[in-house]
Enzyme design. Structure first.
Site, PDB file in Angstrom:
ATOM      1  N   LYS A   1       0.718  -1.275  -0.141  1.00  0.00           N
ATOM      2  CA  LYS A   1       0.055  -0.070  -0.119  1.00  0.00           C
ATOM      3  C   LYS A   1       0.964   1.204  -0.047  1.00  0.00           C
ATOM      4  O   LYS A   1       2.199   1.224   0.262  1.00  0.00           O
ATOM      5  CB  LYS A   1      -0.972   0.090   1.463  1.00  0.00           C
ATOM      6  CG  LYS A   1      -1.963  -1.153   1.015  1.00  0.00           C
ATOM      7  CD  LYS A   1      -2.959  -1.029   2.401  1.00  0.00           C
ATOM      8  CE  LYS A   1      -3.962  -2.034   2.220  1.00  0.00           C
ATOM      9  NZ  LYS A   1      -4.882  -1.906   3.419  1.00  0.00           N
TER      10      LYS A   1
ATOM     11  N   TYR B   1     -12.683  -2.239  -3.680  1.00  0.00           N
ATOM     12  CA  TYR B   1     -13.128  -2.570  -2.336  1.00  0.00           C
ATOM     13  C   TYR B   1     -14.594  -2.406  -2.211  1.00  0.00           C
ATOM     14  O   TYR B   1     -15.013  -2.113  -1.145  1.00  0.00           O
ATOM     15  CB  TYR B   1     -12.517  -1.218  -1.490  1.00  0.00           C
ATOM     16  CG  TYR B   1     -11.092  -1.636  -0.758  1.00  0.00           C
ATOM     17  CD1 TYR B   1     -10.943  -2.871  -0.172  1.00  0.00           C
ATOM     18  CD2 TYR B   1     -10.138  -0.720  -0.919  1.00  0.00           C
ATOM     19  CE1 TYR B   1      -9.551  -3.246   0.402  1.00  0.00           C
ATOM     20  CE2 TYR B   1      -8.775  -1.116  -0.248  1.00  0.00           C
ATOM     21  CZ  TYR B   1      -8.488  -2.273   0.336  1.00  0.00           C
ATOM     22  OH  TYR B   1      -7.390  -2.509   0.633  1.00  0.00           O
TER      23      TYR B   1
ATOM     24  N   ASN C   1      -1.711   0.370   7.147  1.00  0.00           N
ATOM     25  CA  ASN C   1      -1.472  -1.063   7.550  1.00  0.00           C
ATOM     26  C   ASN C   1      -0.316  -1.747   6.486  1.00  0.00           C
ATOM     27  O   ASN C   1      -0.388  -2.975   6.495  1.00  0.00           O
ATOM     28  CB  ASN C   1      -2.718  -1.799   7.891  1.00  0.00           C
ATOM     29  CG  ASN C   1      -3.639  -2.308   6.900  1.00  0.00           C
ATOM     30  OD1 ASN C   1      -3.431  -1.817   5.818  1.00  0.00           O
ATOM     31  ND2 ASN C   1      -4.779  -2.986   7.241  1.00  0.00           N
TER      32      ASN C   1
ATOM     33  N   HIS D   1      -2.116  -5.335   1.667  1.00  0.00           N
ATOM     34  CA  HIS D   1      -3.554  -6.157   1.308  1.00  0.00           C
ATOM     35  C   HIS D   1      -3.124  -7.387   0.869  1.00  0.00           C
ATOM     36  O   HIS D   1      -2.299  -7.842   0.313  1.00  0.00           O
ATOM     37  CB  HIS D   1      -3.978  -5.478   0.194  1.00  0.00           C
ATOM     38  CG  HIS D   1      -5.518  -6.046  -0.322  1.00  0.00           C
ATOM     39  ND1 HIS D   1      -6.565  -6.135   0.297  1.00  0.00           N
ATOM     40  CD2 HIS D   1      -5.621  -7.157  -1.272  1.00  0.00           C
ATOM     41  CE1 HIS D   1      -7.442  -7.002  -0.153  1.00  0.00           C
ATOM     42  NE2 HIS D   1      -6.826  -7.528  -0.992  1.00  0.00           N
TER      43      HIS D   1
ATOM     44  N   GLU E   1      -9.606 -10.716  -7.589  1.00  0.00           N
ATOM     45  CA  GLU E   1      -8.856  -9.733  -7.373  1.00  0.00           C
ATOM     46  C   GLU E   1      -7.509  -9.750  -8.509  1.00  0.00           C
ATOM     47  O   GLU E   1      -7.061  -8.583  -8.898  1.00  0.00           O
ATOM     48  CB  GLU E   1      -8.207  -9.605  -5.865  1.00  0.00           C
ATOM     49  CG  GLU E   1      -9.360  -9.267  -4.848  1.00  0.00           C
ATOM     50  CD  GLU E   1      -8.705  -9.180  -3.521  1.00  0.00           C
ATOM     51  OE1 GLU E   1      -9.589  -8.771  -2.534  1.00  0.00           O
ATOM     52  OE2 GLU E   1      -7.460  -9.652  -3.482  1.00  0.00           O
TER      53      GLU E   1
HETATM   54  N1  UDP Z   1      -9.741  -0.468   7.284  1.00  0.00           N
HETATM   55  C1  UDP Z   1      -9.949   0.866   7.947  1.00  0.00           C
HETATM   56  N2  UDP Z   1     -10.616   0.903   9.178  1.00  0.00           N
HETATM   57  C2  UDP Z   1     -11.559  -0.030   9.737  1.00  0.00           C
HETATM   58  C3  UDP Z   1     -11.297  -1.301   9.210  1.00  0.00           C
HETATM   59  C4  UDP Z   1     -10.520  -1.563   7.972  1.00  0.00           C
HETATM   60  O1  UDP Z   1      -9.536   1.561   7.535  1.00  0.00           O
HETATM   61  O2  UDP Z   1     -12.021  -0.011  10.673  1.00  0.00           O
HETATM   62  C5  UDP Z   1      -9.117  -0.500   6.197  1.00  0.00           C
HETATM   63  C6  UDP Z   1      -7.763  -1.225   6.526  1.00  0.00           C
HETATM   64  O3  UDP Z   1      -6.645  -0.573   5.680  1.00  0.00           O
HETATM   65  C7  UDP Z   1      -7.973  -2.620   6.001  1.00  0.00           C
HETATM   66  C8  UDP Z   1      -8.979  -2.214   4.652  1.00  0.00           C
HETATM   67  O4  UDP Z   1      -9.612  -1.360   5.199  1.00  0.00           O
HETATM   68  O5  UDP Z   1      -6.873  -3.261   5.546  1.00  0.00           O
HETATM   69  C9  UDP Z   1      -9.964  -3.542   4.280  1.00  0.00           C
HETATM   70  O6  UDP Z   1     -10.503  -4.151   5.562  1.00  0.00           O
HETATM   71  P1  UDP Z   1     -10.806  -5.647   5.807  1.00  0.00           P
HETATM   72  O7  UDP Z   1     -11.448  -5.834   6.940  1.00  0.00           O
HETATM   73  O8  UDP Z   1     -10.896  -6.157   4.429  1.00  0.00           O
HETATM   74  O9  UDP Z   1      -9.015  -5.818   6.411  1.00  0.00           O
HETATM   75  P2  UDP Z   1      -7.962  -6.634   5.702  1.00  0.00           P
HETATM   76  O10 UDP Z   1      -8.803  -7.687   5.013  1.00  0.00           O
HETATM   77  O11 UDP Z   1      -6.948  -6.011   4.905  1.00  0.00           O
HETATM   78  O12 UDP Z   1      -7.318  -7.014   6.953  1.00  0.00           O
HETATM   79 MG    MG Z   2      -9.942  -7.823   3.496  1.00  0.00          MG
END
Ligand code: UDP
Ligand code: MG
Length: 136
Positions: free
Chosen positions: A12, A52, A115, A118, A129
């Site tokens: 990212k 997304y 974070n 992805h 994807e």
């Molecule tokens: N995210 C965020 N706030 C939240 C939850 C998720 O900004 O409260 C962002 C975070 O960067 C995350 C992405 O949205 O990586 C997608 O969320 P997901 O729950 O799919 O998490 P991941 O699969 O990336 O662990």
């Molecule tokens: Mg996810």
């Protein structure tokens, strides 16, 4: 039984910006992932919204899409036995604060939104994807 899978990984903007691409790729390679395809791109917000779409109803959706399109990203197809789950484990929890020692998000993640990586969450979503970013 061997079950070779492919998964989509994205480095990212926060990690690309901090020049962590080579380091993060080394972590994947050292864990036995093959980097089958790779490209550095910057996407439009509208593309991030499509990528997304599953999170459309979430309160963080708009910021998330603005963020993913805010700078260059590195998109990769990773291949390994059980690559989908293996990558999720190596990435660590969504919130770096909750991520286990030794995971990429623990090491590099700044916050729940920044974070660093992805990873696809299922074999089915990995196929969707991968097709989204690599149309061949
Ligand atoms: N995210 C965020 N706030 C939240 C939850 C998720 O900004 O409260 C962002 C975070 O960067 C995350 C992405 O949205 O990586 C997608 O969320 P997901 O729950 O799919 O998490 P991941 O699969 O990336 O662990
Ligand atoms: Mg996810």
């Amino acid at each position: 039984m061997s079950d070779i899978e492919r998964t989509l990984s994205i480095i990212k903007p926060d990690a690309v910006e901090r020049n962590l691409v080579t380091e993060i790729k080394e972590i994947f390679k050292n864990k036995g992932f093959l980097i089958i395809k790779e490209k550095k791109i910057q996407i439009e917000k509208s593309e991030a919204e499509k990528f997304y779409a599953i999170h459309e109803a979430k309160p963080f959706y708009n910021d998330l899409c603005a963020y993913l399109s805010s700078g260059p990203i590195v998109v990769m197809v990773l291949e390994k036995e059980n690559a989908v789950l293996g990558n999720r484990e190596l990435m660590g929890a969504t919130n770096p604060k909750d991520a286990e020692e030794g995971t990429i998000r623990k090491k590099y993640g700044i916050s729940i939104d920044k974070n660093s990586v992805h990873g696809s969450d299922s074999v089915e979503n990995a196929q969707i994807e991968i097709a989204f970013f690599f149309k061949d």
